[in-house]
Write an enzyme that holds these catalytic residues in place. Structure first.
Site, PDB file in Angstrom:
ATOM      1  N   LYS A  47      80.068  46.586 -37.250  1.00 32.79           N
ATOM      2  CA  LYS A  47      78.706  47.076 -37.539  1.00 32.79           C
ATOM      3  C   LYS A  47      78.763  47.787 -38.872  1.00 32.79           C
ATOM      4  O   LYS A  47      79.313  48.881 -38.980  1.00 32.79           O
ATOM      5  CB  LYS A  47      78.224  48.024 -36.440  1.00 32.79           C
ATOM      6  CG  LYS A  47      76.826  48.571 -36.738  1.00 32.79           C
ATOM      7  CD  LYS A  47      76.336  49.517 -35.663  1.00 32.79           C
ATOM      8  CE  LYS A  47      74.978  50.084 -36.006  1.00 32.79           C
ATOM      9  NZ  LYS A  47      75.017  51.212 -36.930  1.00 32.79           N
ATOM     10  N   ASN A  89      63.553  34.418 -35.378  1.00 33.97           N
ATOM     11  CA  ASN A  89      62.103  34.203 -35.452  1.00 33.97           C
ATOM     12  C   ASN A  89      61.475  34.433 -34.080  1.00 33.97           C
ATOM     13  O   ASN A  89      62.172  34.729 -33.120  1.00 33.97           O
ATOM     14  CB  ASN A  89      61.792  32.802 -35.994  1.00 33.97           C
ATOM     15  CG  ASN A  89      62.389  31.724 -35.111  1.00 33.97           C
ATOM     16  OD1 ASN A  89      62.067  31.616 -33.937  1.00 33.97           O
ATOM     17  ND2 ASN A  89      63.314  30.952 -35.679  1.00 33.97           N
ATOM     18  N   ASP A 112      65.818  28.441 -40.960  1.00 35.96           N
ATOM     19  CA  ASP A 112      66.065  27.620 -42.155  1.00 35.96           C
ATOM     20  C   ASP A 112      67.179  28.208 -43.022  1.00 35.96           C
ATOM     21  O   ASP A 112      67.814  27.501 -43.785  1.00 35.96           O
ATOM     22  CB  ASP A 112      64.773  27.512 -42.976  1.00 35.96           C
ATOM     23  CG  ASP A 112      63.748  26.628 -42.268  1.00 35.96           C
ATOM     24  OD1 ASP A 112      64.148  25.574 -41.749  1.00 35.96           O
ATOM     25  OD2 ASP A 112      62.564  27.014 -42.207  1.00 35.96           O
ATOM     26  N   LYS A 126      56.652  15.526 -42.594  1.00 35.18           N
ATOM     27  CA  LYS A 126      57.881  15.842 -41.849  1.00 35.18           C
ATOM     28  C   LYS A 126      58.308  14.655 -40.976  1.00 35.18           C
ATOM     29  O   LYS A 126      59.488  14.343 -40.862  1.00 35.18           O
ATOM     30  CB  LYS A 126      57.666  17.088 -40.967  1.00 35.18           C
ATOM     31  CG  LYS A 126      57.620  18.391 -41.777  1.00 35.18           C
ATOM     32  CD  LYS A 126      57.365  19.619 -40.920  1.00 35.18           C
ATOM     33  CE  LYS A 126      57.128  20.838 -41.802  1.00 35.18           C
ATOM     34  NZ  LYS A 126      56.797  22.055 -41.069  1.00 35.18           N
ATOM     35  N   PHE A 179      58.984  18.846 -33.906  1.00 34.35           N
ATOM     36  CA  PHE A 179      57.792  19.702 -33.867  1.00 34.35           C
ATOM     37  C   PHE A 179      57.482  20.112 -35.304  1.00 34.35           C
ATOM     38  O   PHE A 179      58.424  20.311 -36.090  1.00 34.35           O
ATOM     39  CB  PHE A 179      58.043  20.956 -33.021  1.00 34.35           C
ATOM     40  CG  PHE A 179      57.680  20.775 -31.578  1.00 34.35           C
ATOM     41  CD1 PHE A 179      58.392  19.900 -30.776  1.00 34.35           C
ATOM     42  CD2 PHE A 179      56.611  21.475 -31.024  1.00 34.35           C
ATOM     43  CE1 PHE A 179      58.049  19.724 -29.445  1.00 34.35           C
ATOM     44  CE2 PHE A 179      56.261  21.303 -29.688  1.00 34.35           C
ATOM     45  CZ  PHE A 179      56.979  20.423 -28.896  1.00 34.35           C
ATOM     46  N   LYS A 227      61.907  13.150 -41.919  1.00 35.24           N
ATOM     47  CA  LYS A 227      62.977  13.323 -40.925  1.00 35.24           C
ATOM     48  C   LYS A 227      63.210  12.045 -40.120  1.00 35.24           C
ATOM     49  O   LYS A 227      63.930  12.051 -39.132  1.00 35.24           O
ATOM     50  CB  LYS A 227      62.638  14.514 -40.009  1.00 35.24           C
ATOM     51  CG  LYS A 227      62.507  15.827 -40.806  1.00 35.24           C
ATOM     52  CD  LYS A 227      62.247  17.052 -39.951  1.00 35.24           C
ATOM     53  CE  LYS A 227      61.839  18.235 -40.825  1.00 35.24           C
ATOM     54  NZ  LYS A 227      62.580  19.468 -40.580  1.00 35.24           N
TER      55      LYS A 227
HETATM   56  N1  CTP Z   1      64.401  21.557 -37.872  1.00 32.02           N
HETATM   57  C1  CTP Z   1      65.725  21.177 -37.872  1.00 32.02           C
HETATM   58  N2  CTP Z   1      66.619  21.843 -38.643  1.00 32.02           N
HETATM   59  C2  CTP Z   1      66.229  22.843 -39.440  1.00 32.02           C
HETATM   60  C3  CTP Z   1      64.876  23.222 -39.487  1.00 32.02           C
HETATM   61  C4  CTP Z   1      63.976  22.554 -38.685  1.00 32.02           C
HETATM   62  O1  CTP Z   1      66.086  20.260 -37.143  1.00 32.02           O
HETATM   63  N3  CTP Z   1      67.148  23.454 -40.184  1.00 32.02           N
HETATM   64  C5  CTP Z   1      63.458  20.821 -37.011  1.00 32.02           C
HETATM   65  C6  CTP Z   1      62.652  21.669 -36.049  1.00 32.02           C
HETATM   66  O2  CTP Z   1      63.325  21.829 -34.827  1.00 32.02           O
HETATM   67  C7  CTP Z   1      61.376  20.875 -35.885  1.00 32.02           C
HETATM   68  C8  CTP Z   1      61.222  20.181 -37.225  1.00 32.02           C
HETATM   69  O3  CTP Z   1      62.498  20.210 -37.834  1.00 32.02           O
HETATM   70  O4  CTP Z   1      61.481  19.895 -34.896  1.00 32.02           O
HETATM   71  C9  CTP Z   1      60.231  20.835 -38.138  1.00 32.02           C
HETATM   72  O5  CTP Z   1      60.494  22.218 -38.246  1.00 32.02           O
HETATM   73  P1  CTP Z   1      59.504  23.178 -39.028  1.00 32.02           P
HETATM   74  O6  CTP Z   1      59.994  24.576 -38.894  1.00 32.02           O
HETATM   75  O7  CTP Z   1      58.087  22.872 -38.650  1.00 32.02           O
HETATM   76  O8  CTP Z   1      59.620  22.699 -40.526  1.00 32.02           O
HETATM   77  P2  CTP Z   1      60.765  22.718 -41.566  1.00 32.02           P
HETATM   78  O9  CTP Z   1      61.372  21.340 -41.614  1.00 32.02           O
HETATM   79  O10 CTP Z   1      61.711  23.846 -41.322  1.00 32.02           O
HETATM   80  O11 CTP Z   1      59.955  22.925 -42.912  1.00 32.02           O
HETATM   81  P3  CTP Z   1      59.086  24.199 -43.408  1.00 32.02           P
HETATM   82  O12 CTP Z   1      59.770  25.406 -42.856  1.00 32.02           O
HETATM   83  O13 CTP Z   1      59.184  24.088 -44.878  1.00 32.02           O
HETATM   84  O14 CTP Z   1      57.697  23.988 -42.891  1.00 32.02           O
END
Ligand code: CTP
Length: 396
Positions: free
Chosen positions: A287, A208, A277, A335, A321, A339
């Site tokens: 490759k 990303n 995710d 969240k 975050f 969490k």
């Molecule tokens: N995070 C995590 N592990 C993951 C995904 C996210 O620990 N597999 C943490 C990120 O580092 C951040 C928080 O969860 O501190 C929220 O991440 P964000 O990308 O905003 O949301 P998601 O929980 O991934 O949900 P969505 O993508 O559905 O918004």
């Protein structure tokens, strides 16, 4: 931290004296008031006129000139300074101060001042490794002087070794650290930053747009305010923050493992990483030629690192975050609750110029006790300070 501070820059006679010009320019840019003392030898390498123009102040070179008609130069300069930085510091200057010799304006001023003094040695590698020079450096440190060690690399004399003056930006970072208050002293703070990369094959991956700048700014600020900082970082193109232990990882699974090991004795975890995710279900060998690649990839979900760590957090303060399109407080609050976090930093990633991959940010820190603090657009370094103040309830 340096804004409005009186910084006395001592320049001694080495080839790296030319870098003092850039250091002064950066200092003035931070809002500091730069005052320059040059030794006689320094004026052989760079002119007082250059330094006067860049510092916007008269340059001091003479021991017996009176400042403002009657003030004794070295005493009034010593009293006025919030910080003295000697860059470059020659073996001669280091040796003199270490031995209590005060025979020119710079060494008398250093001997008379009560503020912190930072020496930035720069010299030929053989001179630097001379045991007498090393003893003198140790003596300075034993007496409370700060020393920013020289870098390795190619030197002006063409030999390769340790003796280069660190970059002016690194010197500024070191000065900032010295002047910053230390309300987080003794606390271990773990920060995660950057993206993760999820392998498709040996050369392809999913990732990303996270640059890591927010997490790196948080790690640097936490160190400046006294914390012992461990930064678990995905792949980024940033210099490691000064004074911070960096653990480099690539995948979400590696980040998870590294964080598990680090938070056991941590005071807080700030999870600013943009964890992928999903990951490809199958990683192809080598490759993979494109005609052998499937036209669609099967993905599987990565575990949520924060949820998994929150279950065993003990007393560790957990900060996440929330990257949202728009100022979506409900999503961020969900969240925070899901969490089991103490705070969540709501980050609008839909606006140009803030959030992903830029130098500025605007955030709302939402706390489990119901507080919500909004910080308008400003550099990530400033946002980092505001986040730390809010989550740790300290004044910085
Ligand atoms: N995070 C995590 N592990 C993951 C995904 C996210 O620990 N597999 C943490 C990120 O580092 C951040 C928080 O969860 O501190 C929220 O991440 P964000 O990308 O905003 O949301 P998601 O929980 O991934 O949900 P969505 O993508 O559905 O918004």
């Amino acid at each position: 931290m340096l804004k409005t501070k009186n910084i006395l820059l001592g320049i001694t006679g080495g080839i790296a004296a030319y870098k003092a010009a850039e250091l002064t320019r950066l200092l003035v840019k931070t809002g500091a008031k730069a005052h320059v003392i040059m030794t006689k030898a320094a004026t052989e390498f760079i002119t007082p006129l250059t330094m006067q123009t860049l510092s916007n102040n008269a340059v001091h070179t003479e021991m017996f000139n009176l400042i403002d008609d009657s003030k004794v130069g070295h005493i009034s300069l010593a009293l006025m300074a919030d910080l003295v930085v000697v860059a470059p510091a020659t073996a001669n200057c280091i040796g003199k101060v270490a031995s209590g010799i005060a025979d020119d304006l710079l060494t008398t001023t250093i001997t008379a001042c009560g503020c912190p003094v930072l020496f930035c040695p720069a010299m030929n590698d053989r001179m630097w490794s001379n045991p007498i020079v090393q003893d003198n450096v140790a003596r300075l440190q034993d007496n409370g002087y700060h020393v920013l060690l020289p870098d390795g690399g190619e030197l002006a004399c063409k030999s390769v070794g340790v003796g280069r003056l660190p970059d002016p930006a690194v010197i500024i970072a070191s000065m900032t650290h010295i002047l910053a208050p230390k309300p987080l002293k003794g606390l271990k703070i773990v920060v995660s930053a950057g993206p993760t990369r999820e392998k498709i094959d040996m050369v392809r991956f999913m990732s990303n747009r996270s640059s890591g700048k927010m997490g790196y700014a948080l790690a640097q600020a936490a160190y400046n305010y006294g914390a012992d900082v461990t930064l678990v970082s995905g792949p980024v193109a940033l210099q490691p923050p000064m004074g911070v232990k960096v653990i480099s990882v690539e995948t979400a699974a590696e980040m998870h493992k590294a964080l598990e090991g680090e938070i056991a004795d941590a005071y807080a975890l700030i999870m600013s990483a943009a964890v992928a995710d999903f990951r490809p279900k199958n990683v192809f060998e080598g490759k993979s030629p494109k005609n052998k690649m499937p036209k669609s990839l099967v993905l599987e979900q990565n575990p949520d690192i924060l949820i998994s760590l929150s279950d065993k957090k003990g007393k560790c303060i957990m900060v996440g975050f929330a990257a949202q399109e728009g100022e979506d407080r409900n999503a961020a609050e969900k969240k925070l609750a899901d969490k089991k976090l103490d705070h969540i930093v709501l980050n609008d990633i839909s606006e140009n110029g803030i959030g992903f991959d830029c130098d500025d940010n605007a955030v709302t820190v939402i706390s489990a006790d119901g507080r919500a603090n909004y910080f308008q657009k400003m550099p990530k370094t400033e946002i980092a300070r505001n986040i730390l103040e809010t989550i740790f309830n300290v004044k910085i």
